[in-house]
Structures are given as structure tokens and as C-alpha cells.
Write a protein that holds these residues in place. Structure first.
Motif, PDB file in Angstrom:
ATOM      1  N   ALA A  78     -22.326  14.135 -38.349  1.00  0.00           N
ATOM      2  CA  ALA A  78     -21.662  15.412 -38.599  1.00  0.00           C
ATOM      3  C   ALA A  78     -20.151  15.281 -38.456  1.00  0.00           C
ATOM      4  CB  ALA A  78     -22.181  16.466 -37.626  1.00  0.00           C
ATOM      5  N   VAL A  80     -16.491  16.403 -37.334  1.00  0.00           N
ATOM      6  CA  VAL A  80     -15.977  17.171 -36.198  1.00  0.00           C
ATOM      7  C   VAL A  80     -14.557  17.614 -36.545  1.00  0.00           C
ATOM      8  CG1 VAL A  80     -15.408  17.139 -33.740  1.00  0.00           C
ATOM      9  CG2 VAL A  80     -17.366  15.814 -34.583  1.00  0.00           C
ATOM     10  N   TYR A 127     -28.071  24.832 -32.107  1.00  0.00           N
ATOM     11  CA  TYR A 127     -26.848  24.071 -31.876  1.00  0.00           C
ATOM     12  C   TYR A 127     -27.044  22.984 -30.829  1.00  0.00           C
ATOM     13  CZ  TYR A 127     -26.288  26.975 -27.700  1.00  0.00           C
ATOM     14  OH  TYR A 127     -26.479  27.601 -26.498  1.00  0.00           O
ATOM     15  N   CYS A 143     -21.790  21.727 -31.984  1.00  0.00           N
ATOM     16  CA  CYS A 143     -22.274  21.467 -33.343  1.00  0.00           C
ATOM     17  C   CYS A 143     -23.388  22.457 -33.653  1.00  0.00           C
ATOM     18  CB  CYS A 143     -22.817  20.048 -33.461  1.00  0.00           C
ATOM     19  SG  CYS A 143     -21.593  18.769 -33.124  1.00  0.00           S
ATOM     20  N   CYS A 154     -19.307  21.044 -36.591  1.00  0.00           N
ATOM     21  CA  CYS A 154     -18.893  20.668 -35.234  1.00  0.00           C
ATOM     22  C   CYS A 154     -17.419  20.995 -35.011  1.00  0.00           C
ATOM     23  CB  CYS A 154     -19.117  19.184 -34.986  1.00  0.00           C
ATOM     24  SG  CYS A 154     -20.842  18.670 -35.110  1.00  0.00           S
TER      25      CYS A 154
END
Length: 166
Positions: A78, A80, A127, A143, A154
């Protein structure tokens, strides 16, 4: 700078009466690059610049995600981001670890679907909160699955110096 060039195209030794652009409370001289807040653009200050008509002076920011983060994409990691307002290019990427705990949605979502994070599937609203060390800092990140069939979203909640380089 020129909008479509990566490097400086010239230098002014003694600028006199150089046109300026005021953006987000900052003043830029003609030829300087800037990144307007709330937009995913890079701009170059030129005479005639207007925040209302940016097309001739700005272009979309190119993060190079597909080229630079192919393994992160394939591993369902993911992106960020530094905060909720800067969602253009990720600050870094985080990948699933066995320690990740999926928390239930704080408010049940009416949207069906899931996000994939490594080998985990999260329902919309679920999350993960985790701490990641990156760039010599310990980042506490949140996230969340917000849009089904995409990455988790995120955001860095806080950062502190970790004391040792990563």
C-alpha cells in the motif's frame, strides 16, 4: 525551468524586474518550479500565470509508480502518504506483515467490496494501524480500505526519529 524539462534551462545572474507568481502565500520568480497545495501538479512560474488557469503553466505530477514500485504493486503493498491533503505521490510503500491486525470498521459501510493487502482482504471501512521504520524514522500509520478493489489508503499519523539508519 521549463515545464517539460527535468533540469534547469538557464540562469539569471542579476535578476531585475523579473515576473513573479504568488501561490499558496509564497512568491516564486519566473522560471521557478512549485507544487500548488491541493493539486497533483508541478508548475513553472511564467509571466501571466493565474491560479484559475493553470493549463499552460502546470502538468500532472508523474510519480513513476508503475516503473519504480512494480514489486510493491505486484505484492499488493500500500502507498503511504504524508497526510490526508497530499494524496498525489506516495512518501513510501508498506507491505503486509504477519503482525498486522485488521480492525473492524468504526462506522459500518454501505459499500460492498474488499481491498487486498498482501494476502489479506479487508472490507470497506476495516483498517490496520502499524509502525514502520523508513528513512531513519519510525512512522505510525493508519491504513484503511476506502475504495473497494484498490489499495489500502495509508496516512502517516506521526513520526519520530528512530535513532538508527534503516
Amino acid at each position: 525551468y521549463d515545464l517539460n524539462k527535468c533540469c534547469s534551462v538557464g540562469k539569471l545572474c542579476e535578476p531585475k524586474d523579473v515576473p513573479t507568481c504568488e501561490v499558496d502565500g509564497q512568491v516564486y520568480k519566473e522560471g521557478q518550479k512549485f507544487y500548488p497545495k491541493g493539486s497533483c501538479s508541478v508548475c513553472v512560474c511564467k509571466e501571466g500565470y493565474s491560479e484559475k488557469d493553470q493549463a499552460a503553466y502546470c502538468r500532472p505530477l508523474q510519480c513513476g509508480t508503475e516503473m519504480n514500485h512494480r514489486r510493491d504493486l505486484e505484492g499488493h503493498c500500500a502507498p503511504v502518504y504524508k497526510d490526508k491533503t497530499e494524496l498525489c505521490c506516495p512518501h513510501f510503500w508498506t507491505c503486509h506483515s504477519q503482525d498486522d491486525v485488521v480492525n473492524p470498521a468504526e462506522i459500518p459501510s454501505k459499500i460492498n467490496g474488499t481491498c487486498i493487502f498482501g494476502r489479506k482482504f479487508l472490507k470497506v471501512g476495516e483498517y490496520i494501524e502499524k509502525t514502520v521504520e523508513k528513512y531513519g524514522q519510525r512512522h505510525n500509520i493508519h491504513c484503511e480500505c476506502k475504495v473497494p478493489h484498490l489499495f489500502l489508503n495509508c496516512i502517516i499519523k506521526s513520526s519520530e526519529h528512530s535513532g538508527s539508519p534503516i
